[in-house]
Design an enzyme around this catalytic site. Structure first.
Site, short mmCIF file in Angstrom:
data_model
loop_
_atom_site.label_atom_id
_atom_site.label_comp_id
_atom_site.label_asym_id
_atom_site.label_seq_id
_atom_site.Cartn_x
_atom_site.Cartn_y
_atom_site.Cartn_z
N LYS A 171 0.85 -1.19 0.00
CA LYS A 171 0.00 0.00 0.00
C LYS A 171 0.89 1.25 0.00
O LYS A 171 1.44 1.65 1.02
CB LYS A 171 -0.94 0.07 1.20
CG LYS A 171 -2.05 1.13 0.98
CD LYS A 171 -2.60 1.71 2.25
CE LYS A 171 -1.82 2.91 2.74
NZ LYS A 171 -1.91 4.09 1.85
N GLU A 174 -1.32 7.35 -0.85
CA GLU A 174 -2.33 7.71 -1.84
C GLU A 174 -1.93 8.94 -2.64
O GLU A 174 -2.46 9.19 -3.73
CB GLU A 174 -3.68 7.96 -1.15
CG GLU A 174 -3.74 9.16 -0.23
CD GLU A 174 -3.27 8.85 1.19
OE1 GLU A 174 -3.65 9.63 2.09
OE2 GLU A 174 -2.55 7.86 1.39
N THR A 228 0.70 7.98 12.79
CA THR A 228 0.25 6.77 12.11
C THR A 228 1.00 5.55 12.61
O THR A 228 0.42 4.48 12.81
CB THR A 228 0.41 6.92 10.60
OG1 THR A 228 -0.30 8.08 10.15
CG2 THR A 228 -0.13 5.69 9.87
N CYS A 284 13.40 12.05 5.35
CA CYS A 284 13.34 11.70 6.77
C CYS A 284 14.67 11.92 7.47
O CYS A 284 14.71 12.19 8.67
CB CYS A 284 12.87 10.26 6.94
SG CYS A 284 13.90 9.04 6.10
N GLU A 385 9.52 17.36 13.43
CA GLU A 385 9.98 17.14 12.06
C GLU A 385 9.16 18.02 11.12
O GLU A 385 7.99 17.76 10.88
CB GLU A 385 9.83 15.67 11.68
CG GLU A 385 10.42 15.34 10.32
CD GLU A 385 10.31 13.87 9.97
OE1 GLU A 385 11.23 13.33 9.34
OE2 GLU A 385 9.30 13.25 10.35
#
Length: 491
Positions: A171, A174, A228, A284, A385
């Site tokens: 996945k 999106e 998440t 990141c 961040e």
């Protein structure tokens, strides 16, 4: 063309999503969005392929050959896929090409590593006992990736997962699904067996949550935001899934004055800027916290401020562009909010802090590389961040103070130290609580070395031998070649 891949078939769905080019907001493509039925079908297909299919027992050499064929196909389609990655993410096509080379290296590495892995013989001290520790696949693996490096991040997961004999449900974000779709098409072309690779598209709350909670899933590997990641860890607890999460960083770039002596000054300036402004800071491991020795501070800040204003923003497909846009309007709003909060808390703006004035860039989600000085460790822009082109600057006067500042963060993904003193470089590298520390460099990595974070940057590791172990179970097999009564009980 259908964009979901389930049980060896490309299928559509009732819902669609537009994929937007962040450089000009044009619609690049429309893709299907999975619903509950498609998600469940994908997991069931992966479950059947693992439990009843040949892939887990396929000889290692054949699994490795599949990975090598994918690498070959990536090189064949390099220009087309690089262009797609740029249209999807906004990054420069130069960087997209480098990403594909890195993806190829990852597939080649795991194709080689898995063939070199051997069972371990255990010396029990008993001649009649044969004791072995063997590697077996975990099972059905859900692989969830972020929007900033969609192709690269999925390669870090899918290559070792398939090499180990697992089946996968992928996945992607999106926001940037296109090169993941392209990779799955190449996996199909390379001969991935039916049900071994499955692809579902859609948002995290709908699709991601269903995947994580599904009892037929054995492992979840997630790269993305901290909120998440925590939700995934909680959701996976009910079924005791294996979970590996990489949740970003707030990465210190520590510069001692001796690193900037003579020609070293130009090297430091160049690398400090690359560390934070590459891909508009949407990395990141970005070196977003410059921690600089006090005696060098003013000279280094002046040079960065002047050069930051000269960075060329533009469409990633334009070879003149040095930096592309941010990924979305929503993300740009978030970056702008971080700058505004820092200024309200007393920071000084030395460069950027605005959208570009060029009318040709107004349609895109551009934001100028930004330099903030006079910051404090308690400011949001320093602690959180920002994931944008924002460089904050802190000062130090001693090695101990530099290490303390660098470690004053809840995150621990990456960091760097710049110094001409080799012994000091090693001391500081050891002192930093980060998963990766560069000495006199920033950003490079190789597939052979592990990647992951300390503290709230996550758990588990990708890449290197450990990146393969994440997708394997260890089984101890004990064989008694001369079984006999134990005589434990008298009768």
């Amino acid at each position: 063309m259908p964009s979901l891949y389930v049980d060896g078939e490309w299928i559509g769905a009732a819902a669609e999503r537009e994929v937007v080019n962040p450089a000009d907001q044009s619609v690049v493509a429309k893709v299907d969005e999975a619903g509950a039925a498609e998600v469940r079908s994908a997991v069931r297909a992966a479950r059947r392929a693992f439990d009843d299919g040949p892939w887990p027992a396929t000889p290692v050499a054949e699994r490795a050959a599949l990975l090598d064929r994918v690498a070959d196909l990536l090189l064949r389609d390099k220009e087309e896929i690089a262009r797609t990655e740029t249209l999807d993410t906004g990054k420069t096509v130069k960087e997209s090409r480098i990403d594909i080379d890195d993806v190829v290296a990852v597939f080649r590495y795991y194709a080689r590593l898995v063939t070199e892995q051997h069972d371990r013989t255990v010396d029990t001290g008993r001649p009649e006992i044969e004791s072995r520790v063997v590697h077996e696949p975990v099972g059905v693996c859900v692989l969830i990736t972020p929007w900033n490096y969609p192709l690269l991040q999925i390669s870090w997961k899918v290559a070792p997962a398939l090499a180990a004999g697992n089946t996968v449900v992928i996945k992607p974000s999106e926001v940037t699904p296109l090169t993941t779709i392209a990779l799955v098409r190449l996996l199909e072309e390379a001969g991935a067996p039916r049900g071994v690779v499955n692809l579902v598209l859609g948002g995290g709350p709908a699709v991601g949550s269903s995947l994580v909670e599904d009892p037929d899933v054995d492992l979840v590997s997630f790269t993305g935001g901290a909120a998440t990641g925590r939700a995934i860890l909680r959701a996976a607890a009910d079924t005791v899934k294996r979970v590996a999460v990489e949740l970003g960083g707030k990465n210190p770039n520590v510069v001692f004055a001796d690193a900037a002596d003579g020609e070293g000054f130009e090297t430091v300036v160049d690398n400090v800027m690359t560390a934070v402004f590459l891909h508009s800071g949407q990395v990141c491991s970005a070196g977003a916290r410059l921690i600089v020795e006090d005696s060098l501070h003013d000279r280094l800040v002046d040079a960065i401020a002047e050069r930051a204003e000269r960075i060329v923003l533009g469409d990633g497909l334009d070879p003149r562009s040095e930096v592309g846009p941010l990924v979305s309007a929503q993300h740009r709003d978030k970056v702008e909010a971080y700058v505004a909060s820092a200024l309200a808390e007393g920071a000084t703006l030395r460069a950027g802090g605005r959208r570009p004035a060029d009318p040709q860039l107004q349609a895109g989600f551009y934001y100028r590389p930004t330099l903030l000085t006079d910051v404090r460790a308690d400011m949001r822009a320093v602690r959180e961040e920002t994931f944008g082109p924002i460089l904050t600057v802190e000062r130090f006067t001693s090695e101990a103070e530099a290490c303390a500042l660098a470690n004053d963060t809840d995150l621990g993904l990456a960091g760097a130290v710049w110094t001409a003193d080799a012994a000091r470089g090693e001391r500081v590298a050891r002192a930093l609580r980060q998963g990766t520390v560069w000495i006199n460099d920033y950003h490079p990595y190789v597939p052979q070395a592990e990647w992951g974070g300390y503290k709230r940057s996550g758990n588990g590791r990708e890449l290197g031998p450990t990146g393969l172990h994440e997708y394997q179970e260890l089984k101890h097999i004990w064989r008694n070649t001369a079984p006999a009564p134990t005589g434990w009980f008298a009768s």
